[in-house]
Write a protein that holds these residues in place. Sequence first.
Motif, mmCIF file in Angstrom:
data_model
loop_
_atom_site.group_PDB
_atom_site.id
_atom_site.type_symbol
_atom_site.label_atom_id
_atom_site.label_comp_id
_atom_site.label_asym_id
_atom_site.label_seq_id
_atom_site.Cartn_x
_atom_site.Cartn_y
_atom_site.Cartn_z
ATOM 1 N N GLY A 179 0.813 -1.223 0.000
ATOM 2 C CA GLY A 179 0.000 0.000 0.000
ATOM 3 C C GLY A 179 0.839 1.262 0.000
ATOM 4 N N GLY A 180 0.348 2.280 -0.690
ATOM 5 C CA GLY A 180 0.907 3.617 -0.566
ATOM 6 C C GLY A 180 2.275 3.852 -1.146
ATOM 7 N N LEU A 181 2.644 3.078 -2.164
ATOM 8 C CA LEU A 181 3.946 3.348 -2.778
ATOM 9 C C LEU A 181 3.792 3.988 -4.155
ATOM 10 N N ASP A 182 2.695 3.651 -4.839
ATOM 11 C CA ASP A 182 2.510 4.163 -6.191
ATOM 12 C C ASP A 182 1.084 4.686 -6.352
ATOM 13 N N LYS A 183 0.994 5.971 -6.673
ATOM 14 C CA LYS A 183 -0.312 6.624 -6.756
ATOM 15 C C LYS A 183 -1.178 6.028 -7.868
ATOM 16 N N GLU A 184 -0.542 5.557 -8.927
ATOM 17 C CA GLU A 184 -1.307 5.089 -10.090
ATOM 18 C C GLU A 184 -1.685 3.612 -9.981
ATOM 19 N N ALA A 185 -1.058 2.881 -9.052
ATOM 20 C CA ALA A 185 -1.314 1.443 -8.963
ATOM 21 C C ALA A 185 -2.725 1.178 -8.462
ATOM 22 N N PRO A 186 -3.432 0.195 -9.073
ATOM 23 C CA PRO A 186 -4.764 -0.144 -8.563
ATOM 24 C C PRO A 186 -4.622 -0.912 -7.250
ATOM 25 N N PRO A 187 -5.364 -0.534 -6.207
ATOM 26 C CA PRO A 187 -5.243 -1.224 -4.912
ATOM 27 C C PRO A 187 -5.536 -2.721 -5.043
ATOM 28 N N ALA A 188 -4.770 -3.527 -4.338
ATOM 29 C CA ALA A 188 -4.839 -4.978 -4.528
ATOM 30 C C ALA A 188 -6.226 -5.557 -4.309
ATOM 31 N N LEU A 189 -6.883 -5.138 -3.243
ATOM 32 C CA LEU A 189 -8.114 -5.842 -2.885
ATOM 33 C C LEU A 189 -9.347 -5.345 -3.633
ATOM 34 N N VAL A 190 -9.195 -4.385 -4.519
ATOM 35 C CA VAL A 190 -10.349 -4.007 -5.344
ATOM 36 C C VAL A 190 -10.061 -4.359 -6.810
#
Lengths: 353, 301
Positions: free
Chosen positions: B277-288
Amino acid sequence: MTELFKLSPFELNAWMDLLIAAGYPVFAPVFEEGTDKDNLYFKKIKKWNDADIGKLKTKRGPKELFFPINEDLFSYKYNGDGFTLEDPEIEYEPFIVAGLRPCDTAGLDVIDKLFSWDYKDEFYLKKREKAILIAFTCPYTDSSCFCTSVLGKYPYKDGSDIMLTQLKSKDYIVEILTEKGKKLLSHLNKVINPASKEDLKELKKELDNIDKSIKKIKIDKVKSWLENNFEDDYWKNCALECLSCGICTFVCPTCHCFDIIEDRNLDKITRRRTWDSCSFTDFTRMKVHQPRQEHFRRWRQRLMHKYYYYVNNFEVIACTGCGRCIESCPVGINIMTMLSEIDDKGKKLKAKA
Amino acid sequence: MEQILREKVKELLKQKTIDLFIGYSISDPDKNTYKPFFITDPRQVDKLTYNSYCFNNLALYLTKDELKNRYKKIGLLCKGCDARAVITLCQENQIERDSVYIIAVTCNGVYRDNQHYEKISKDNIADKCPGCKVTNPPASIADEIIEDAIKDDKDNPVNMQSPISVWWENFDKLPNETKWLYFKAEFDKCIKCYACRQVCPLCYCTICIADQNLPRFFSKSSDASGNAAWNIVRAYHLTGRCIGCGECERVCPVRIPLMKINKRMSQAVKEFFDYEGGLDKEAPPALVTFKNDDDENLFHG
């Protein structure tokens, strides 16, 4: 009544152990085990050596011995064609709380007023009646202490049955303040030396030193300002950092708000009261309305309740200056600073008038 | 570093680029404590400080309505933890990136308590810090960066192995029953003051499940079943989101080792989805995010 005696640390130890042997449950500050090992709590001890009275304050005050975090009021069961009610089984027996500080006993005196007001709260009062309080004056004070500003000259004695002060020589001066306290002393089966004139001089010096070391703030104009400034803009700007957690109220020796809820365990339903906090977002929330939706309204309630409403109702401030809220606040909000600010406002107001 | 920070904030407030700056100031000199400090007047900048005793995660104020409604643009002092929280809040559409002005600062790790220390070392660093990836916050999130050189060697305590991971290596070998008993005993201590929730930058729900009473999901009283339920629900809710700032554990008045739980959950997400969590602003969050090749072992335990 005041009777003064002198005890050596060894005699104190023996006396406390004799009380435990005589069957009194004795609660005293004890370090928690495990991850929580830095915190002191009032717990039942097996021998006096287990108690730690060298550290200034317990994490939470002694109120939970009388007004526990959860307390069962009654329970009921459905038995086919109706409900059976059951009272909780509580045995009220005399017990001793030792190692209290003057601010702790003052806190109990504050809560007493509410629980014996228009409704006499049996659960609290019965425990209170059976308790014998042995206070120890403070071994040192720290920057969050301000008890003398609220309670007057150190030490506050009214709440205790016995008060002990350790002199430089390590001996204790024992002040017997009530009949209850006197009875306890009879358990020490030997002749006890009354305190000499020299000892009393030492005692006075010791207490004066503690008094001097405690920070003094002026709060005499606080009430009058609060009384007239419910809608002041000050509230909207104060304590913006506050997170609305409940730590300050849970560690407070005088906060006593509770909620009544029902917990269900299979077919048995228990109605119990549980600590509530005016800083919670759902505090006083009703079905259709939450009158204290914004954070500042709840914060205002906290100060108003402590320094104005309570004083109006019971002529005592619902704060003992113990400073636990200051120490525990996650964002360092200091009630001393706020009280000083408000007192200044009060002064200015008076000057204008 | 402090001086550069003060100058910058003064400038920003004077030019009205920001309406409010949130940083740190000293709280109690006797106890060596620091607290969040809100500053609107450029003349107050001298009170701003920054050092390894500045524990609070300031990003939590960004989602508070009282502040959002009052100040159009908020300046924020961000160490690595705070920056990760801001990134997650952006990912989850909780804040507009343009409504905050971020001054990112280097963090050498924070102390474990408020005793007087000379220098950060392996004996006094907070447990959450070793293994940190954001000693210099990600540049992508910052508007300004005030950098300090960080020694990139093994002796630097932030480069040590995380003591929490070490603890888990042994603890994970124990039978489930024993593990459960350990955490159950810890949860039993909970007094439901909800400081863990309130101090968490990612606990921003307007009505928390714990506060709902129609219906009530778990008891408001702090009895054993309700306590475990609360702590487990919160752990699940933070899984894959927790950014490891450790604020919940720091403020807990009964010292429940919440970071042990959070770190383990983050580790699981890393193993299964290769996501932190919280390392890359553009990355889609894992659990969604659903992917066809998601590891099914997750459901088999």
